[in-house]
Each structure stands twice: as structure tokens, then as C-alpha cells.
Scaffold this motif. Structure first.
Motif, short mmCIF file in Angstrom:
data_model
loop_
_atom_site.label_atom_id
_atom_site.label_comp_id
_atom_site.label_asym_id
_atom_site.label_seq_id
_atom_site.Cartn_x
_atom_site.Cartn_y
_atom_site.Cartn_z
N ASN A 27 41.44 37.06 33.36
CA ASN A 27 42.20 38.15 33.96
C ASN A 27 41.31 39.07 34.78
OD1 ASN A 27 45.11 38.06 32.55
ND2 ASN A 27 43.56 37.55 31.01
N GLU A 28 41.86 39.56 35.89
CA GLU A 28 41.10 40.49 36.73
C GLU A 28 40.96 41.85 36.07
OE1 GLU A 28 42.77 40.76 40.61
OE2 GLU A 28 42.42 38.65 41.10
N ASP A 29 42.01 42.30 35.39
CA ASP A 29 41.92 43.59 34.69
C ASP A 29 41.12 43.39 33.40
OD1 ASP A 29 44.24 42.02 33.85
OD2 ASP A 29 44.69 43.69 32.50
N GLN A 30 39.94 43.90 33.37
CA GLN A 30 39.03 43.70 32.25
C GLN A 30 39.32 44.68 31.10
OE1 GLN A 30 36.07 41.09 32.83
NE2 GLN A 30 38.11 40.68 33.65
#
Length: 247
Positions: free
Chosen positions: A31-34
Motif C-alpha cells: 500500500n502507498e499509505d504507510q
């Protein structure tokens, strides 16, 4: 339900139990949102949403309820130790949000096709019910007799021993290709092929001489052949003298 909570449930279903650090690692890789560890800690401390999906918390792990109910946490931890994790794609992983989901392998489809052809009328959904029951039993390592009892329960009998052996082979093939908790989502075949088979010691170039001798003459430090003089000094060949006594 948050995306992180979905990951926790899906990973718990796939692995049986998963450490919070592994959740962070897999989530951030897909996922890009860490996320940070404190995001997972907040779920550990307030696990109410997980309980509806039979996921509990224990120490720093998310654990399927059945493992804790059967007091198998420590045993499962030992079985899983040092084994690598199977990590499917994000789309495949999130299918495990459904606790009844499993990957339908070629071996599963082979078993299902055999059941449909040999024991059920065309279109009878009971064939798939039986195949799914067998899949579940194989996943949790029940013995073959228990699986055959499932046939008896619905009044299916084998026409002969050959057919019983065919079913047994199909079940064994399925069992070796099921993603199981103790292998961190890997199948038994994957663990063997990828991580155990490469470490097996190769067989010697020459075949074993089971009829030969493994006795060493302590004076010459040479292996004594069956037709060599016996080291006891009798003057006889070894095979006619002390070979039998050594055995």
C-alpha cells in the motif's frame, strides 16, 4: 472497517497467527499509505471488531480463536519458526477476509471432478460440499480414515479397492498442495521444493554395496573385502571366517 483491520483479519485467516511486525511489513509493501507500529498497537488494544471474525489477540500476535481455545499457541509457534511466509498479491490476500475462502488448487479441482464423475449426478452441489469438507479436513491434518468416514456419512461406498486407492491418491495430492497455518501459508510441496529439497545431501555416484564389508583392517587402515585374507590370521578368506561373526 479500515483497510488495516482487513489486513489483520485476512493475514490471521491465512497464517493462523501473525505478529504485529509482520502485519506492518506486508501492509506497507502493498500500500502507498504507510502505517506505523502504533497503528497496529491500537488494534491490539481494542480488538472488538476482530472478535466477530474469530480473531483474538495474544501477546503481540493476532491469533485465530481456535488456536487459543485448543491451547495450541506455543505448539503452532514452534511449527512455524524459521519458515518463510507466503505472501500473495494484495487482491488475493484480501480474499482471505472471508474466513471460508481457500485457494482452489489444480489438485482440488481434480478431486472435485472425480467426485462429480463417479459419485454424484450432473449438477449436484453435494459434490462441491464434499470436496470443500475434504479440503478443510486436509488443512487441519485429519487422518485418512476420518476422511473416508465423510463418504460413509453421506452413504457413498467405493465399488472396489482400486477406486478407494484412486480417491486416497487424490486426497494425498490435495493435502500436499494446501496452504496451511504451520507453514506460514506455504503448501507442504512448496516448503519441500523451495526450502528443503535444495538442502538434501546428494546420493553418492556409486550405488551402495549392501553385500560388501564395512570392516577396516586396523593395521593397514584399508577396507577389508569379502575375498581378502581374514585379519584374524586364520589364512581363510574374510567371508569364510570372521564376516559371519562380525554380523
Amino acid at each position: 472497517m479500515s483497510q488495516l483491520t482487513k489486513y489483520v483479519i485476512a493475514l490471521s485467516n491465512l497464517y493462523g497467527m501473525v505478529h504485529k511486525d509482520k502485519v506492518v511489513e506486508i501492509y506497507n509493501n502493498q500500500n502507498e499509505d504507510q502505517i506505523q507500529q502504533d497503528n497496529v498497537d491500537s488494534i491490539l488494544s481494542t480488538p472488538h471488531e476482530l472478535k466477530d471474525n474469530y480473531v483474538l489477540t495474544h501477546k503481540d500476535y493476532f491469533v485465530m480463536e481456535t488456536i487459543l481455545d485448543n491451547n495450541e499457541f506455543d505448539m503452532m509457534l514452534k511449527k512455524k519458526a524459521d519458515k518463510p511466509y507466503y505472501v500473495p498479491s494484495k487482491d488475493e490476500l484480501l480474499k482471505y477476509l472471508d474466513g471460508s475462502y481457500f485457494e482452489k488448487s489444480n489438485q482440488y479441482n481434480d478431486l472435485l471432478s472425480y467426485l462429480q464423475k463417479n459419485f454424484f449426478k450432473p449438477g449436484d452441489e453435494k459434490a462441491e460440499w464434499l470436496a470443500e469438507d475434504i479440503q478443510g479436513m486436509c488443512q487441519f491434518g485429519v487422518n485418512m480414515q476420518t476422511i473416508f468416514n465423510a463418504f460413509n456419512k453421506i452413504k457413498i461406498s467405493f465399488k472396489d479397492m482400486d477406486q478407494a486407492n484412486e480417491v486416497m491418491q487424490l486426497v494425498m495430492d490435495l493435502s500436499n498442495n494446501i496452504r496451511i497455518w504451520e507453514n506460514n501459508g506455504h503448501t507442504p510441496n512448496e516448503i519441500f521444493e523451495k526450502f528443503e529439497k535444495p538442502n538434501l545431501r546428494p546420493l553418492p555416484d556409486k550405488p551402495f554395496d549392501f553385500g560388501g564389508s564395512n570392516v577396516i583392517d586396523m593395521k593397514t587402515r584399508q577396507k577389508i573385502g569379502r575375498n581378502d585374507p581374514c585379519p584374524c590370521g586364520s589364512g581363510k578368506k574374510y567371508k569364510k571366517c570372521c564376516l559371519g561373526k562380525d554380523k
